[in-house]
Design a protein around this motif. Sequence first.
Motif, PDB file in Angstrom:
ATOM      1  N   HIS A  79       3.759  46.657  23.692  1.00  0.00           N
ATOM      2  CA  HIS A  79       4.481  46.893  22.438  1.00  0.00           C
ATOM      3  C   HIS A  79       3.565  46.786  21.216  1.00  0.00           C
ATOM      4  CE1 HIS A  79       4.616  42.751  23.681  1.00  0.00           C
ATOM      5  NE2 HIS A  79       5.121  42.318  22.563  1.00  0.00           N
ATOM      6  N   GLU A 103       8.766  53.935  14.563  1.00  0.00           N
ATOM      7  CA  GLU A 103       9.074  54.495  15.878  1.00  0.00           C
ATOM      8  C   GLU A 103      10.489  55.048  15.974  1.00  0.00           C
ATOM      9  OE1 GLU A 103       8.646  53.077  20.507  1.00  0.00           O
ATOM     10  OE2 GLU A 103       9.676  51.782  19.102  1.00  0.00           O
ATOM     11  N   THR A 104      11.430  54.396  15.323  1.00  0.00           N
ATOM     12  CA  THR A 104      12.832  54.823  15.440  1.00  0.00           C
ATOM     13  C   THR A 104      13.399  55.339  14.123  1.00  0.00           C
ATOM     14  OG1 THR A 104      13.414  52.496  15.089  1.00  0.00           O
ATOM     15  CG2 THR A 104      13.435  53.306  17.361  1.00  0.00           C
ATOM     16  N   ARG A 151       6.912  49.370  14.636  1.00  0.00           N
ATOM     17  CA  ARG A 151       8.155  49.364  15.425  1.00  0.00           C
ATOM     18  C   ARG A 151       8.857  48.010  15.291  1.00  0.00           C
ATOM     19  NH1 ARG A 151       8.687  47.489  20.407  1.00  0.00           N
ATOM     20  NH2 ARG A 151       9.750  49.350  21.112  1.00  0.00           N
ATOM     21  N   LEU A 152       9.887  47.839  16.107  1.00  0.00           N
ATOM     22  CA  LEU A 152      10.673  46.601  16.105  1.00  0.00           C
ATOM     23  C   LEU A 152       9.800  45.358  16.301  1.00  0.00           C
ATOM     24  CD1 LEU A 152      13.677  45.619  16.094  1.00  0.00           C
ATOM     25  CD2 LEU A 152      13.645  45.833  18.580  1.00  0.00           C
ATOM     26  N   THR A 153       8.711  45.527  17.026  1.00  0.00           N
ATOM     27  CA  THR A 153       7.808  44.409  17.318  1.00  0.00           C
ATOM     28  C   THR A 153       7.405  43.650  16.056  1.00  0.00           C
ATOM     29  OG1 THR A 153       6.933  45.667  19.168  1.00  0.00           O
ATOM     30  CG2 THR A 153       5.559  43.842  18.365  1.00  0.00           C
ATOM     31  N   MET A 178      10.254  41.832  14.453  1.00  0.00           N
ATOM     32  CA  MET A 178      10.573  40.597  15.189  1.00  0.00           C
ATOM     33  C   MET A 178       9.556  39.503  14.874  1.00  0.00           C
ATOM     34  SD  MET A 178      13.385  41.064  16.932  1.00  0.00           S
ATOM     35  CE  MET A 178      13.893  41.897  15.466  1.00  0.00           C
ATOM     36  N   TRP A 229       7.020  47.918  31.117  1.00  0.00           N
ATOM     37  CA  TRP A 229       8.050  47.369  30.226  1.00  0.00           C
ATOM     38  C   TRP A 229       9.156  46.700  31.036  1.00  0.00           C
ATOM     39  CZ3 TRP A 229       8.366  47.812  24.730  1.00  0.00           C
ATOM     40  CH2 TRP A 229       7.300  48.486  24.140  1.00  0.00           C
ATOM     41  N   TYR A 276      12.236  35.947  19.685  1.00  0.00           N
ATOM     42  CA  TYR A 276      12.365  37.294  19.115  1.00  0.00           C
ATOM     43  C   TYR A 276      11.463  38.281  19.863  1.00  0.00           C
ATOM     44  CZ  TYR A 276      15.110  36.000  14.954  1.00  0.00           C
ATOM     45  OH  TYR A 276      16.110  35.610  14.102  1.00  0.00           O
ATOM     46  N   ASP A 298      12.583  41.770  21.459  1.00  0.00           N
ATOM     47  CA  ASP A 298      11.964  43.065  21.164  1.00  0.00           C
ATOM     48  C   ASP A 298      11.865  43.916  22.436  1.00  0.00           C
ATOM     49  OD1 ASP A 298      10.358  45.163  20.303  1.00  0.00           O
ATOM     50  OD2 ASP A 298       8.520  43.979  20.257  1.00  0.00           O
TER      51      ASP A 298
END
Lengths: 236, 475
Positions: free
Chosen positions: A38, A146-147, A181-183, A186, B53, B250, B254
């Motif tokens: 990620h 990314e989104t 991205r979300l990473t 977070m 993943w 978190y 993710d």
Amino acid sequence: MKKGQILNRESFISNLSNILGREMPKEVVHPGLSSKPHLEIYKGYTQAQLAEEFHKNAQVNKAGSGGKIDSLIIEKKDLANTVAEKLVEHGTGPIIAWNDERFAEWGLNEVLKDAYVWTDKKGRENVDKALEASYGVCISDISLAETASYTVIDKLGKGRSSNFLPLNYVCIVPQSTIVPRLTQAMQKLHEMSKEGINPAAINFICGSSSSSDIELNKVWGVHGPIRLTYLIVSDL
Amino acid sequence: MGIKINDKSFKKNLEKNLNDDFMRAAMVKAQDLINKNRANVLSQLGDGNYQEWQKLSGEARAHAIENLDFYLNQFAENVVKNGGTVFFAKDAKEASQYVTNLAIEKGVKKVVKAKSMVTEEIGLNHDLIDAGVDVKETDLAEYILQLDDWNPPSHMVVPSLHLNKTQIRDVFAKNGYSGKDIPEDLAAFARAQLRNEFLTADMGIYGCNFAIAESGAITLISNEGNIDLCTSAPELQVAVMGMERILATYEDADICISLLARNAVGAKSTSYTTFVNGITEEGAADGAKEFHVVIVDNGRSKVLKSQFKEVLQCMRCAACLNICPIYRQVGGHSYNSIYSGPLGVVLTPLLAGYEDFEELPYMCSLCGACTEVCPSNIKLHSLIHEHKRVLAEDKKNSAFWGVSMTGAGKVFSRPWMYKLGTGIAPLMTKPLMEDGKIKKGISILKGWTDKRDMPALEKTRFRDWYASRSKGGNK
């Protein structure tokens, strides 16, 4: 009922510990993930490249939404005019905006002069105004390339309902807020949490409200905004 | 409702659903569409190495389950720091009673609910209704099902998949809709009906995709935005979660969130991903003023103790339903459980007992496709196989099955009996044949031949044919 209680904890947790064959540990060391794919996504991209990726992915979302989502990359000098254009694109109507001084800093006072500004002390009136609004205007706190997601971190003056009740939404996405991205979002929430800051709500949003519950036909706006426009501002 | 969706026999449910042509076509359409989109978005995930993943997600989930006591405790402490109250419920009754009593105590007249399987599991809606509370399901599918006299969900992600648009139009017509069966018009009707409900509700109830131990956050994932309105408008809010929904950090969230939407609906992300951390800032005009989390065991600790504990890693994405060839043919209601597909086959007997669900493990061909796709890296097909083993060896619950298997064991372990049996089988099946096919099977064969023809048994056994070829025969 008092706030801040934990009820039935002891028996519940000790049952689990028994099943797990030990007493509840005082500390657990998280082993960490065995690899970090990620972290590789858009690694080393500049903010401008991330903005491009955000825009590209927003265009993918746009195609999937039959045009209900739109995205433009603009400069700060064009922000006021572009917001003005977008706020009438699907018909004129009441506007609701956050109570955020950045709108004035970015020259949006004139454009938003008739907008209702979320004012928490007015209580329920805010929610009613959000329900009536044709347009909502907000600023992304963290933006995910990314989104093509924008993020709203709850705070006084923003008003959660103002983000979900208007028919159309215009979100200003400062390029400086874009992360891969979300990473990375977070990671930020993790850091905030370590400092004891846990905002009441964090909303990641990447589309209009949609549903495929009727024979898998995608329909828009069952609940939240029907249309969403991102204005990616390259020099903010 | 509880886990079991009706009192009909397994066979009756199956018969009914096998005769529902629309439903069966809908399952095929859903599987094909979602799997096509899923393959596309997974190929774009980083370097496209989904297995990596999947492994990471499995690690994160397994770590949380191995340390469930610690992380639930940490989570609860953090919810309290965020101004909330946590109730640990050992069973469905305790959980439902807590929420219902809270509603009564606070004088709640109306509840808005966002999709939550665990509230189905604990039968919360009916307890609230019995207590005089007006309950409004707000997810479009759940709203349709509620208006359709609480028709049970048939899919974890698309719960009203079994209904066609005309049926939905008819359901809405009983509630004031006068338009046609056009999806956009039906959705607009639901929007008009539901929007005001959020703002007039005294209480919001929602589920939990993941609970983050390190902060006390409840994570919610949806496309419609109804969850966000449930978490914005009512002053009193309750999140209900199965105890296994916990994640440590978190970073773990993710990974899991990144796989959830991709596997559930074939999208990189759902429109809304929301983290709720308890009560809102003092003085805020909306958001929760009072926040409760109900953590539900209801049989999960028994699973934790068992050889099936891996199933607790499930994130309810429905990827296993979307790939399963059995689900494709029979639809969700055939499992007679709110948990359908391969996940339901594993989980339902564990939570609700074998007595009502002993047939479920046989709703599986052990093809292993569910294991291949599972984003939590659960070996679902192995767990289903283990159910079969338990039923056959430990429970010995079917005399017929036991006799059949004992008989088969004797035949297969004695070459002379096997030879005799395979030699006379073509003759024995002759009365069942028509036009060169076995069409009128008896006993366990009937289940097959009711739906399709079975090829006639060859008169020459494979071993004889092979021996003949080995000797230079030409057959």
